[in-house]
Design a protein around this motif. Structure first.
Motif, PDB file in Angstrom:
ATOM      1  N   LYS A 224      17.305   7.435  -4.789  1.00 26.34           N
ATOM      2  CA  LYS A 224      18.312   6.450  -5.192  1.00 26.34           C
ATOM      3  C   LYS A 224      17.917   5.738  -6.478  1.00 26.34           C
ATOM      4  O   LYS A 224      18.763   5.173  -7.168  1.00 26.34           O
ATOM      5  CB  LYS A 224      18.495   5.409  -4.083  1.00 26.34           C
ATOM      6  N   LEU A 225      16.629   5.741  -6.800  1.00 27.76           N
ATOM      7  CA  LEU A 225      16.132   5.012  -7.972  1.00 27.76           C
ATOM      8  C   LEU A 225      15.800   5.967  -9.108  1.00 27.76           C
ATOM      9  O   LEU A 225      14.641   6.137  -9.514  1.00 27.76           O
ATOM     10  CB  LEU A 225      14.894   4.174  -7.602  1.00 27.76           C
ATOM     11  N   ASP A 226      16.822   6.589  -9.647  1.00 23.91           N
ATOM     12  CA  ASP A 226      16.647   7.471 -10.796  1.00 23.91           C
ATOM     13  C   ASP A 226      17.007   6.672 -12.052  1.00 23.91           C
ATOM     14  O   ASP A 226      18.180   6.567 -12.433  1.00 23.91           O
ATOM     15  CB  ASP A 226      17.550   8.702 -10.665  1.00 23.91           C
ATOM     16  N   VAL A 227      16.008   6.097 -12.692  1.00 24.51           N
ATOM     17  CA  VAL A 227      16.260   5.187 -13.812  1.00 24.51           C
ATOM     18  C   VAL A 227      16.751   5.900 -15.070  1.00 24.51           C
ATOM     19  O   VAL A 227      17.182   5.258 -16.021  1.00 24.51           O
ATOM     20  CB  VAL A 227      14.996   4.361 -14.148  1.00 24.51           C
ATOM     21  N   SER A 228      16.714   7.215 -15.070  1.00 22.20           N
ATOM     22  CA  SER A 228      17.199   7.954 -16.241  1.00 22.20           C
ATOM     23  C   SER A 228      18.727   7.986 -16.276  1.00 22.20           C
ATOM     24  O   SER A 228      19.327   8.182 -17.340  1.00 22.20           O
ATOM     25  CB  SER A 228      16.649   9.381 -16.244  1.00 22.20           C
ATOM     26  N   THR A 229      19.362   7.784 -15.123  1.00 22.10           N
ATOM     27  CA  THR A 229      20.826   7.872 -15.070  1.00 22.10           C
ATOM     28  C   THR A 229      21.502   6.626 -14.512  1.00 22.10           C
ATOM     29  O   THR A 229      22.663   6.371 -14.834  1.00 22.10           O
ATOM     30  CB  THR A 229      21.247   9.076 -14.205  1.00 22.10           C
ATOM     31  N   MET A 230      20.815   5.856 -13.694  1.00 22.13           N
ATOM     32  CA  MET A 230      21.489   4.735 -13.032  1.00 22.13           C
ATOM     33  C   MET A 230      21.706   3.567 -13.990  1.00 22.13           C
ATOM     34  O   MET A 230      20.979   3.395 -14.978  1.00 22.13           O
ATOM     35  CB  MET A 230      20.721   4.292 -11.788  1.00 22.13           C
ATOM     36  N   SER A 231      22.722   2.770 -13.669  1.00 21.23           N
ATOM     37  CA  SER A 231      23.048   1.582 -14.465  1.00 21.23           C
ATOM     38  C   SER A 231      22.545   0.336 -13.757  1.00 21.23           C
ATOM     39  O   SER A 231      22.077   0.398 -12.606  1.00 21.23           O
ATOM     40  CB  SER A 231      24.563   1.482 -14.653  1.00 21.23           C
ATOM     41  N   LEU A 232      22.661  -0.802 -14.421  1.00 22.22           N
ATOM     42  CA  LEU A 232      22.286  -2.067 -13.782  1.00 22.22           C
ATOM     43  C   LEU A 232      23.189  -2.358 -12.592  1.00 22.22           C
ATOM     44  O   LEU A 232      22.751  -2.944 -11.596  1.00 22.22           O
ATOM     45  CB  LEU A 232      22.366  -3.209 -14.800  1.00 22.22           C
ATOM     46  N   SER A 233      24.441  -1.938 -12.672  1.00 17.85           N
ATOM     47  CA  SER A 233      25.364  -2.111 -11.542  1.00 17.85           C
ATOM     48  C   SER A 233      24.912  -1.277 -10.351  1.00 17.85           C
ATOM     49  O   SER A 233      24.987  -1.733  -9.194  1.00 17.85           O
ATOM     50  CB  SER A 233      26.786  -1.705 -11.950  1.00 17.85           C
ATOM     51  N   ASP A 234      24.437  -0.063 -10.617  1.00 19.51           N
ATOM     52  CA  ASP A 234      23.910   0.783  -9.543  1.00 19.51           C
ATOM     53  C   ASP A 234      22.700   0.121  -8.896  1.00 19.51           C
ATOM     54  O   ASP A 234      22.538   0.150  -7.664  1.00 19.51           O
ATOM     55  CB  ASP A 234      23.500   2.150 -10.092  1.00 19.51           C
ATOM     56  N   LEU A 235      21.868  -0.489  -9.720  1.00 18.66           N
ATOM     57  CA  LEU A 235      20.679  -1.167  -9.212  1.00 18.66           C
ATOM     58  C   LEU A 235      21.070  -2.347  -8.334  1.00 18.66           C
ATOM     59  O   LEU A 235      20.467  -2.581  -7.285  1.00 18.66           O
ATOM     60  CB  LEU A 235      19.825  -1.642 -10.392  1.00 18.66           C
ATOM     61  N   TRP A 236      22.092  -3.070  -8.762  1.00 13.83           N
ATOM     62  CA  TRP A 236      22.580  -4.193  -7.964  1.00 13.83           C
ATOM     63  C   TRP A 236      23.097  -3.718  -6.611  1.00 13.83           C
ATOM     64  O   TRP A 236      22.869  -4.358  -5.573  1.00 13.83           O
ATOM     65  CB  TRP A 236      23.685  -4.933  -8.710  1.00 13.83           C
ATOM     66  N   LEU A 237      23.782  -2.582  -6.579  1.00 11.89           N
ATOM     67  CA  LEU A 237      24.303  -2.046  -5.320  1.00 11.89           C
ATOM     68  C   LEU A 237      23.176  -1.700  -4.355  1.00 11.89           C
ATOM     69  O   LEU A 237      23.305  -1.894  -3.142  1.00 11.89           O
ATOM     70  CB  LEU A 237      25.152  -0.796  -5.596  1.00 11.89           C
TER      71      LEU A 237
END
Length: 353
Positions: A224-237
């Protein structure tokens, strides 16, 4: 004789009338002159007062503009949660090393002002401003102050975080507080102040590399923590899911950590990498964003871990811990690395991201 008497009497009356007229005319002229003098004096005084006011106002405006211009040319460093511990030590060292205004911020004004007085007794000159990073309105008010006075900042160190000590705080409450202060506090400070960072500016997000490693998570959580593609919104979710799961006691399912503190420190590393990635191509030159682990320190933040992961560790002082943070915040202009990294004791570590 009568005729002569009448003539003399008439001449005498005429002389008296002329004399009286002259006297009255003289007195009238005198009054007119006085009145005219007073009026002219009053008008002159009014003109002088207006002229003096305009001059003073102009001089005052000139001083204000000069002061404002001077402030806008000054460098600015901001440290959150800085009334004690590592934050206070960071402010102390910045005051000694940074050529600009250093802001010690705290959500509790009394504690913040006491910390300021303590540093002033040491011959330092930090500036206090109230700031509660868990409240977006408080961040916005501080942003408006910085814009009006300086126009931008050069260093932002996100140090604010909750600590639980040995208090038996329910996991759900821990998760709420870690979310509000550690996670959202850091995220909102970065989002709101990133546009104000000047060229060659530095942002440092404090984390804990001992507990904030991606490899400590289960396989599902790591995916779930793929920082190459995720956004800050994804991180918040992800964090929002964790908060809700902690309420039902299922937060550790799927490979997520039992400790909310561990969860937020891991996500701060991910946040830093996403922010750094998204900043590429920004027209401002040489802005660096890094996470920093100060190491296990003899402060309130380590109390809850002293019987666990740092049980056999010799704890350093707050000043020792702060030196590594200030080093990251003071990377010289033009240097492009580290950026988007986790730094501990002046060395880059991976945290398995």
């Amino acid at each position: 004789m009568k005729s002569l008497y009448k003539r003399d009497r008439k001449e005498s009356d005429t002389r008296d009338m002329k004399s009286l007229y002259k006297r009255d005319r003289k007195e009238s002229d005198t009054r007119d002159m006085k009145s005219l003098y007073k009026r002219d004096r009053k008008e002159s005084d009014t003109r002088d007062m207006k002229s003096l006011y305009k001059r003073d106002r102009k001089e005052s405006d000139t001083r204000d503009m000069k002061s404002l211009t001077d402030d806008r040319m000054r460098k600015v460093a901001v440290v959150t949660g800085a009334n004690r511990g590592i934050g206070l030590a960071i402010v102390r060292q910045l005051c000694k090393q940074f050529s600009g205004d250093v802001y010690l911020t705290s959500r509790m004004s009394d504690n913040g002002k006491k910390a300021i007085e303590r540093l002033k007794q040491e011959g330092l000159n930090p500036i206090f401003h109230e700031l509660d990073v868990s409240q977006p309105d408080s961040i916005r008010m501080f942003e408006e102050f910085i814009i009006e006075r300086y126009g931008g900042i050069d260093i932002l160190i996100n140090n604010a975080g909750v600590s639980f000590g040995k208090d038996k705080v329910p996991v759900f409450r821990q998760a709420q507080l870690c979310y509000e202060v550690d996670f959202m506090g850091t995220l909102n400070m970065c989002k709101i102040f990133l546009p104000l960072i000047r060229p060659h500016g530095r942002i440092v997000n404090l984390t804990n590399s001992y507990i904030g490693k991606k490899s400590a998570l289960g396989e599902h959580a790591q995916n779930k923590l793929d920082v190459s593609t995720m956004s800050l919104s994804d991180l918040w979710l992800v964090m929002d899911f964790y908060i809700k799961a902690s309420k039902t006691g299922t937060h550790a399912n799927g490979g997520w950590p039992e400790s909310p503190k561990q969860m937020t420190k891991t996500l701060i590393v991910a946040m830093t990498k996403i922010l750094s990635r998204d900043l590429k191509g920004d027209p401002r030159k040489n802005i660096l964003i890094n996470a920093c682990c100060p190491g296990w320190t003899d402060t309130d933040g380590s109390v809850e871990f002293r019987d666990g992961v740092c049980k056999d560790t010799v704890l350093q002082s707050a000043d020792q811990a702060a030196s590594g943070v200030v080093w990251v915040a003071s990377i010289r202009p033009g240097q492009s690395s580290p950026n988007g990294e986790v730094v501990q004791k002046k060395e880059i570590i991976s945290c398995d991201f």
